[in-house]
Design a protein around this motif. Structure first.
Motif, PDB file in Angstrom:
ATOM      1  N   THR A  36       0.841  -1.192   0.000  1.00 55.07           N
ATOM      2  CA  THR A  36       0.000   0.000   0.000  1.00 55.07           C
ATOM      3  C   THR A  36       0.876   1.241   0.000  1.00 55.07           C
ATOM      4  O   THR A  36       2.030   1.211   0.466  1.00 55.07           O
ATOM      5  CB  THR A  36      -0.923   0.045   1.236  1.00 55.07           C
ATOM      6  N   THR A  58      -8.260   8.873  -7.651  1.00 53.77           N
ATOM      7  CA  THR A  58      -9.585   9.092  -7.051  1.00 53.77           C
ATOM      8  C   THR A  58      -9.651   8.689  -5.582  1.00 53.77           C
ATOM      9  O   THR A  58     -10.735   8.711  -4.998  1.00 53.77           O
ATOM     10  CB  THR A  58     -10.642   8.282  -7.825  1.00 53.77           C
ATOM     11  N   ARG A  59      -8.521   8.335  -4.966  1.00 48.17           N
ATOM     12  CA  ARG A  59      -8.539   7.859  -3.580  1.00 48.17           C
ATOM     13  C   ARG A  59      -7.576   8.714  -2.744  1.00 48.17           C
ATOM     14  O   ARG A  59      -6.379   8.408  -2.659  1.00 48.17           O
ATOM     15  CB  ARG A  59      -8.141   6.386  -3.512  1.00 48.17           C
ATOM     16  N   GLU A  61      -7.084   8.844   0.303  1.00 49.55           N
ATOM     17  CA  GLU A  61      -6.488   8.125   1.438  1.00 49.55           C
ATOM     18  C   GLU A  61      -5.287   7.274   1.036  1.00 49.55           C
ATOM     19  O   GLU A  61      -4.522   6.817   1.890  1.00 49.55           O
ATOM     20  CB  GLU A  61      -7.545   7.235   2.116  1.00 49.55           C
ATOM     21  N   TYR A  63      -3.572   4.102  -1.833  1.00 48.95           N
ATOM     22  CA  TYR A  63      -3.888   2.999  -2.739  1.00 48.95           C
ATOM     23  C   TYR A  63      -3.293   1.676  -2.265  1.00 48.95           C
ATOM     24  O   TYR A  63      -2.231   1.638  -1.637  1.00 48.95           O
ATOM     25  CB  TYR A  63      -3.338   3.305  -4.140  1.00 48.95           C
ATOM     26  N   GLY A  79      -5.867  -0.566  -6.433  1.00 48.03           N
ATOM     27  CA  GLY A  79      -7.208  -0.566  -5.867  1.00 48.03           C
ATOM     28  C   GLY A  79      -7.232   0.158  -4.538  1.00 48.03           C
ATOM     29  O   GLY A  79      -6.341   0.977  -4.240  1.00 48.03           O
ATOM     30  N   SER A  80      -8.204  -0.152  -3.728  1.00 48.37           N
ATOM     31  CA  SER A  80      -8.315   0.494  -2.424  1.00 48.37           C
ATOM     32  C   SER A  80      -7.403  -0.182  -1.411  1.00 48.37           C
ATOM     33  O   SER A  80      -7.093  -1.372  -1.519  1.00 48.37           O
ATOM     34  CB  SER A  80      -9.764   0.444  -1.932  1.00 48.37           C
ATOM     35  N   ILE A  81      -6.996   0.580  -0.405  1.00 51.85           N
ATOM     36  CA  ILE A  81      -6.191   0.017   0.674  1.00 51.85           C
ATOM     37  C   ILE A  81      -6.979  -1.075   1.398  1.00 51.85           C
ATOM     38  O   ILE A  81      -6.440  -2.141   1.714  1.00 51.85           O
ATOM     39  CB  ILE A  81      -5.757   1.123   1.657  1.00 51.85           C
ATOM     40  N   GLU A  82      -8.253  -0.839   1.622  1.00 52.88           N
ATOM     41  CA  GLU A  82      -9.092  -1.816   2.315  1.00 52.88           C
ATOM     42  C   GLU A  82      -9.126  -3.154   1.571  1.00 52.88           C
ATOM     43  O   GLU A  82      -9.006  -4.227   2.170  1.00 52.88           O
ATOM     44  CB  GLU A  82     -10.514  -1.268   2.459  1.00 52.88           C
ATOM     45  N   GLN A  83      -9.284  -3.091   0.243  1.00 52.61           N
ATOM     46  CA  GLN A  83      -9.334  -4.324  -0.542  1.00 52.61           C
ATOM     47  C   GLN A  83      -8.032  -5.102  -0.421  1.00 52.61           C
ATOM     48  O   GLN A  83      -8.040  -6.330  -0.241  1.00 52.61           O
ATOM     49  CB  GLN A  83      -9.608  -4.007  -2.013  1.00 52.61           C
ATOM     50  N   GLN A 102     -12.551  -3.894  -9.216  1.00 52.54           N
ATOM     51  CA  GLN A 102     -12.669  -2.839  -8.209  1.00 52.54           C
ATOM     52  C   GLN A 102     -11.627  -1.744  -8.363  1.00 52.54           C
ATOM     53  O   GLN A 102     -11.720  -0.689  -7.732  1.00 52.54           O
ATOM     54  CB  GLN A 102     -12.560  -3.433  -6.803  1.00 52.54           C
ATOM     55  N   GLY A 103     -10.614  -1.997  -9.181  1.00 51.73           N
ATOM     56  CA  GLY A 103      -9.547  -1.020  -9.372  1.00 51.73           C
ATOM     57  C   GLY A 103      -9.170  -0.900 -10.827  1.00 51.73           C
ATOM     58  O   GLY A 103      -9.992  -1.151 -11.715  1.00 51.73           O
TER      59      GLY A 103
END
Length: 281
Positions: A36, A58-59, A61, A63, A79-83, A102-103
């Motif tokens: 991340t 677009t994030r 917070e 990636y 993608g998202s850090i959460e994913q 998702q990414g």
């Protein structure tokens, strides 16, 4: 003239319809790196420039990143850090999958400011996966179209740019139809720094096969031109004259010389699971 290149070792890859040397994708990848990045990380602003250029920043917070690699191709998933954190937790046993929808996916691994410090060197052959040692082993191989049983073999190895020089991790290919040593064929030995270098070595192996298919083996326009022991006979003749010997100082055929002192000797050791001596050390 449509030329089909057949893998004899490793994963089959998809290629361009107009250029069989240009790999476009494959069905199976390793995921050697997962991580991340977030604002405040060293180089973050430079790293997300890639996303900004493509309208994907677009994030705020940060990636999550997954780096994919095959023998001849690589890709980067963002993608998202959460994913990505969820994927890491679920992948303890190595069986988790991730939803790429998702990414965004980019071909190859990124390079440049920020990325070059973030990405460690990752070899295809890794000790944790059962390799002899990191960065030493076979990568892939292609069947020769003109010489039955011959291959163009891509391999990682330890060698020195100059005889007696400092050992480096390198990658190149070797054709067992012509036994040309790529150390004497400028631009065909690469410092083994990442997937792009291995991809390039495999591309050159494919180009060698294509040249043989188009021009034959031994043609002046072909990249595949066996020397048929010509230089070995010269060296042996000089040695006999200097030393007054009756026998040959070196094997008198290219395949025999290659099997004892050239790339084939390295490849034989790699196939046997033995770490070869550093080449040209």
């Amino acid at each position: 003239m449509r030329i089909t290149i057949t893998n004899t070792y490793g994963t089959a890859h998809n290629v361009s319809e107009t250029n069989p040397a240009h790999v476009t994708s494959c069905d199976y990848y390793r995921l050697p790196l997962v991580g991340t990045i977030a604002p405040g990380n060293p180089g973050y602003e430079d790293m997300v420039e890639l996303l900004r250029d493509n309208g994907h920043d677009t994030r705020p917070e940060g990636y999550g990143l997954i780096f994919l690699e095959s023998e001849e191709f690589s890709a980067t998933y963002v993608g998202s850090i959460e994913q990505i954190e969820t994927y890491k937790r679920e992948n303890v046993d190595g069986t988790a999958t991730f939803d790429a929808s998702q990414g965004v996916m980019y071909a190859q691994w990124p390079h440049g400011k920020g990325w070059d410090d973030f990405l460690p060197r990752v070899f295809w052959n890794q000790a944790q996966r059962g390799a002899i040692v990191d960065g030493v082993g076979l990568v892939t191989a292609f069947a020769h179209t003109e010489t039955p049983g011959a291959e163009a073999i891509v391999y990682e190895f330890e060698g020195a740019w100059l005889p007696g020089g400092k050992p480096e991790h390198m990658v190149t290919y070797h054709c067992t139809a012509c036994h040309m040593d790529t150390f004497h064929d400028s631009g065909h030995v690469h410092e083994n720094t990442g997937p792009d270098r291995r991809r390039w070595a495999a591309r050159q192996a494919r180009q060698h096969i294509i040249s043989a298919a188009r021009h034959g083996v031994g043609d002046k326009n072909s990249a595949c031109r066996p020397n048929n022991g010509e230089m070995l006979r010269v060296v042996n003749a000089v040695a006999r004259d200097m030393w007054g010997a009756t026998g040959n100082a070196l094997p008198d055929t290219d395949d025999a010389y290659c099997a004892t002192k050239g790339p084939c000797s390295i490849i034989r050791e790699l196939r046997a699971g033995v770490r070869p001596p550093v080449y040209r050390a």
